[in-house]
Design a protein around this motif. Sequence first.
Motif, mmCIF file in Angstrom:
data_model
loop_
_atom_site.group_PDB
_atom_site.id
_atom_site.type_symbol
_atom_site.label_atom_id
_atom_site.label_comp_id
_atom_site.label_asym_id
_atom_site.label_seq_id
_atom_site.Cartn_x
_atom_site.Cartn_y
_atom_site.Cartn_z
ATOM 1 N N TYR A 1 12.265 -4.940 28.569
ATOM 2 C CA TYR A 1 12.114 -5.593 27.267
ATOM 3 C C TYR A 1 10.788 -6.359 27.203
ATOM 4 N N LEU A 2 10.151 -6.292 26.041
ATOM 5 C CA LEU A 2 9.004 -7.149 25.741
ATOM 6 C C LEU A 2 9.419 -7.993 24.549
ATOM 7 N N TRP B 1 14.632 3.170 30.822
ATOM 8 C CA TRP B 1 14.357 3.786 32.110
ATOM 9 C C TRP B 1 13.035 3.365 32.771
ATOM 10 N N SER B 2 12.163 2.651 32.072
ATOM 11 C CA SER B 2 10.852 2.365 32.633
ATOM 12 C C SER B 2 10.258 1.139 31.946
ATOM 13 N N VAL B 3 9.040 0.801 32.344
ATOM 14 C CA VAL B 3 8.241 -0.214 31.654
ATOM 15 C C VAL B 3 6.982 0.466 31.151
ATOM 16 N N PRO B 4 6.728 0.463 29.846
ATOM 17 C CA PRO B 4 5.480 1.063 29.351
ATOM 18 C C PRO B 4 4.276 0.405 30.019
ATOM 19 N N GLN C 1 16.788 -10.666 38.755
ATOM 20 C CA GLN C 1 16.016 -10.785 37.522
ATOM 21 C C GLN C 1 14.533 -10.904 37.856
ATOM 22 N N LEU C 2 13.736 -10.054 37.206
ATOM 23 C CA LEU C 2 12.288 -10.114 37.349
ATOM 24 C C LEU C 2 11.688 -10.171 35.954
ATOM 25 N N ARG C 3 10.925 -11.209 35.686
ATOM 26 C CA ARG C 3 10.310 -11.345 34.371
ATOM 27 C C ARG C 3 8.976 -12.072 34.495
ATOM 28 N N TYR C 4 8.187 -11.938 33.437
ATOM 29 C CA TYR C 4 6.903 -12.627 33.307
ATOM 30 C C TYR C 4 6.907 -13.330 31.957
ATOM 31 N N ASP D 1 10.443 -8.580 30.516
ATOM 32 C CA ASP D 1 11.669 -8.674 31.305
ATOM 33 C C ASP D 1 12.038 -7.280 31.816
ATOM 34 N N TYR D 2 12.150 -7.139 33.124
ATOM 35 C CA TYR D 2 12.532 -5.856 33.708
ATOM 36 C C TYR D 2 13.992 -5.505 33.415
ATOM 37 N N GLY D 3 14.755 -6.458 32.920
ATOM 38 C CA GLY D 3 16.112 -6.191 32.476
ATOM 39 C C GLY D 3 16.944 -5.456 33.510
ATOM 40 N N GLY D 4 17.631 -4.395 33.053
ATOM 41 C CA GLY D 4 18.501 -3.627 33.929
ATOM 42 C C GLY D 4 17.774 -2.875 35.020
ATOM 43 N N LEU D 5 16.465 -2.679 34.872
ATOM 44 C CA LEU D 5 15.708 -2.012 35.936
ATOM 45 C C LEU D 5 15.770 -2.822 37.222
ATOM 46 N N ALA D 6 15.779 -4.160 37.074
ATOM 47 C CA ALA D 6 15.799 -5.021 38.261
ATOM 48 C C ALA D 6 17.101 -4.861 39.037
#
Length: 278
Positions: free
Chosen positions: A8-9, A141-144, A166-169, A220-225
């Motif tokens: 998510y952005l 499925w990814s981060v652009p 959780q991984l976010r910036y 936010d890496y969301g569910g990818l994390a």
Amino acid sequence: MYAPNASYLRVYEPAGAFADAGYWRAYAAAGRAVDPLEGPRLRREALYERIGWPWRGVPSFPRDAYVIDRGREADPLVCPWNLRYRVAASALEVRRLTPEAVAEALFPPEFLSSAAEVVALDDGVDRHDAPADAHEHVASWSVPLRWFAAVRPEDRELVIQRGVAQLRYRTPITKARTGLVVARNLVRSEFGEGAELAEALAETGDWLDGFHRDSVVELDYGGLATRMDADELRAEDSVDLTWQALDHLGASEPEEAQECYARLVDRWRDRRLAERLN
């Protein structure tokens, strides 16, 4: 915990930037804000509760949001869900991309008319006065890769606890805008005005331009994390690689920049392939 395989952005705006600032201040003060870890599940449930075909109009949803509490001395920062607007906009986009005969079977005319009205009015009760898209973009499925240019390595926040990853910036929107402009200009300088990545960076920058200058941007890496183990999360440095590549472009070192970019592409290729398989 339900965690879709998505990133998510988001943009969090000061409550005072909204037409109904009082509602969002009271919402935050009452502790009603939704945790981003729980948000996807709650939104999914809200949609399922309203499933009943055919919809004659775009249904209403509770007015919920993610909130960053900045204490008593500052306005809370709010990222509204705007579910009604997003359902309407998504339906119109599907209609645009679907053959007419199929679209007519999927969408009753009165529903499309309702969706068009919601989008045309910009769902004014729940949205910012300025012309801006939804406060959250979602990628499955990814981060652009373009999103990595909106933040910097020092903005990183990593939480690894039992049952929680959780991984976010998070970064001020002015810093995010500057990063995207710098990245766009460097890519254009090396690869030309029509470079696909440059256009994608410009598109993301244009989106951010619609929000208040005191907003905060969150990647936010969301569910990818949740699909990475602890070692993978600690080693995840895509933002660092992005800025290493850009620094090499700025130093007229295209081969080194290409090496960093290739590593970045390779890292996310398998996740994008998983999307196609699913």
